[in-house]
Design a protein around this motif. Structure first.
Motif, PDB file in Angstrom:
ATOM      1  N   GLU A  94       0.836  -1.193   0.000  1.00 18.79           N
ATOM      2  CA  GLU A  94       0.000   0.000   0.000  1.00 18.79           C
ATOM      3  C   GLU A  94       0.878   1.253   0.000  1.00 18.79           C
ATOM      4  O   GLU A  94       1.826   1.353   0.789  1.00 18.79           O
ATOM      5  CB  GLU A  94      -0.909   0.019   1.231  1.00 18.79           C
ATOM      6  CG  GLU A  94      -2.022  -1.013   1.195  1.00 18.79           C
ATOM      7  CD  GLU A  94      -3.032  -0.723   0.095  1.00 18.79           C
ATOM      8  OE1 GLU A  94      -3.313   0.476  -0.141  1.00 18.79           O
ATOM      9  OE2 GLU A  94      -3.515  -1.685  -0.524  1.00 18.79           O
ATOM     10  N   PRO A  95       0.597   2.206  -0.870  1.00 18.71           N
ATOM     11  CA  PRO A  95       1.404   3.445  -0.881  1.00 18.71           C
ATOM     12  C   PRO A  95       1.154   4.289   0.365  1.00 18.71           C
ATOM     13  O   PRO A  95       0.039   4.320   0.895  1.00 18.71           O
ATOM     14  CB  PRO A  95       0.916   4.166  -2.141  1.00 18.71           C
ATOM     15  CG  PRO A  95      -0.457   3.634  -2.387  1.00 18.71           C
ATOM     16  CD  PRO A  95      -0.455   2.211  -1.897  1.00 18.71           C
ATOM     17  N   SER A  96       2.183   4.934   0.851  1.00 15.27           N
ATOM     18  CA  SER A  96       2.048   5.835   1.992  1.00 15.27           C
ATOM     19  C   SER A  96       3.085   6.941   1.876  1.00 15.27           C
ATOM     20  O   SER A  96       4.221   6.701   1.446  1.00 15.27           O
ATOM     21  CB  SER A  96       2.232   5.080   3.317  1.00 15.27           C
ATOM     22  OG  SER A  96       3.520   4.511   3.402  1.00 15.27           O
ATOM     23  N   GLU A  97       2.695   8.142   2.245  1.00 15.67           N
ATOM     24  CA  GLU A  97       3.588   9.290   2.181  1.00 15.67           C
ATOM     25  C   GLU A  97       4.419   9.385   3.458  1.00 15.67           C
ATOM     26  O   GLU A  97       3.992   8.939   4.524  1.00 15.67           O
ATOM     27  CB  GLU A  97       2.777  10.579   2.007  1.00 15.67           C
ATOM     28  CG  GLU A  97       1.996  10.659   0.702  1.00 15.67           C
ATOM     29  CD  GLU A  97       2.898  10.896  -0.496  1.00 15.67           C
ATOM     30  OE1 GLU A  97       4.022  11.430  -0.297  1.00 15.67           O
ATOM     31  OE2 GLU A  97       2.503  10.538  -1.610  1.00 15.67           O
TER      32      GLU A  97
END
Length: 270
Positions: A10-13
């Motif tokens: 999952e992408p996360s900043e």
């Protein structure tokens, strides 16, 4: 070896703390370098107090060069001047132990002391600390300051620890004569952000006495891997440097002429 396909992640900043003051990456290591006497410890106290007020989390400081009573007196003076909020005090912890060497040479090999690092992390988690200051770097480092391979072992161990423990970490380091971080470049390379603190100078390169008297210093972002700049620029109108008040005002004494004793020393005294 743990392997996972990128498509399943999952992408996360990246996230940051102190975004309205002096942004640094959350759960990572930031280096703050400065010459002695500029005010690194005072700035660290301000950052720690602001983190408490913004999050309600505990801030811990391992200030090996200052006595606890001195730190409390500095905090009280800064609180009286509005530089820190006294309400943060109950959640600001001082670590009083002698600093362990968290990386050193053993039996011909230079390695990090992961067991000791983990114990420190566990204890800080126990008290709810999520922001910690180590001051200075060399108090915890048993290697050659100028050896990149040894410095890399040390700083990488801190980076892994900050990530695993989810503790935002600020390491204070002495600067060289040019103001940059002293010693191996691996100290700089291994952190996610680095700031330099210095005196404000005039057009001739001399300390600006008026700014010094008012307690102001110059702070400059010198490394940004994760995007500190996008938060900093909102505060500085797109600049990587800014002036910051970290000390209570000083007052220059008025010149005294009356009552002064003038002593004439004879020339050529052996």
């Amino acid at each position: 070896m743990k392997i996972e396909m990128l498509s399943s992640i999952e992408p996360s900043e990246a996230s940051f703390i102190l975004t309205s003051f002096m942004p640094i990456p959350r759960n990572a290591v930031t280096l703050l370098s400065s010459a002695g006497g500029v005010g690194k410890t005072r700035l660290a106290l301000i950052m720690a107090a602001r983190h408490v007020m913004e999050t309600g989390e505990v801030s811990a400081l391992w200030l090996t060069e200052d006595y606890p009573g001195q730190v409390r007196a500095i905090f009280n003076a800064m609180a009286a001047d509005g530089l820190v909020n006294p309400d943060a005090l109950p959640k600001m912890a001082l670590i009083l132990d002698a600093p362990p060497q968290l990386a050193k040479r053993e039996m011909g090999l230079f390695k990090a002391n992961y067991d000791e690092i983990q114990k420190i992390g566990d204890r800080l988690i126990d008290i709810g600390a999520r922001f910690v200051v180590f001051d200075p770097l060399l108090a915890f480092y048993g290697g050659n300051e100028n050896d990149n391979s040894e410095a890399r072992v040390f700083i990488q161990a801190f980076a892994e620890w900050a990530k695993a423990s989810q503790i935002t970490t600020l390491i204070i380091h002495h600067a060289n004569k040019d103001g940059a971080s002293r010693g191996a470049t691996a100290f700089h390379d291994g952190v996610r952000a680095r700031y330099e603190l210095s005196f404000i100078v005039d057009d001739e390169g001399e300390p600006d006495i008026d700014k010094l008297e008012m307690g102001y210093r110059k702070c400059a972002l010198k490394k940004d891997n994760w995007g500190v700049r996008k938060h900093l620029w909102k505060l500085t109108d797109g600049k990587d440097h800014f002036e910051i008040k970290i000390a209570t005002p000083m007052h220059r004494p008025e010149p005294k002429t009356e009552g002064m004793v003038v002593i004439d020393f004879p020339e050529n005294v052996a």
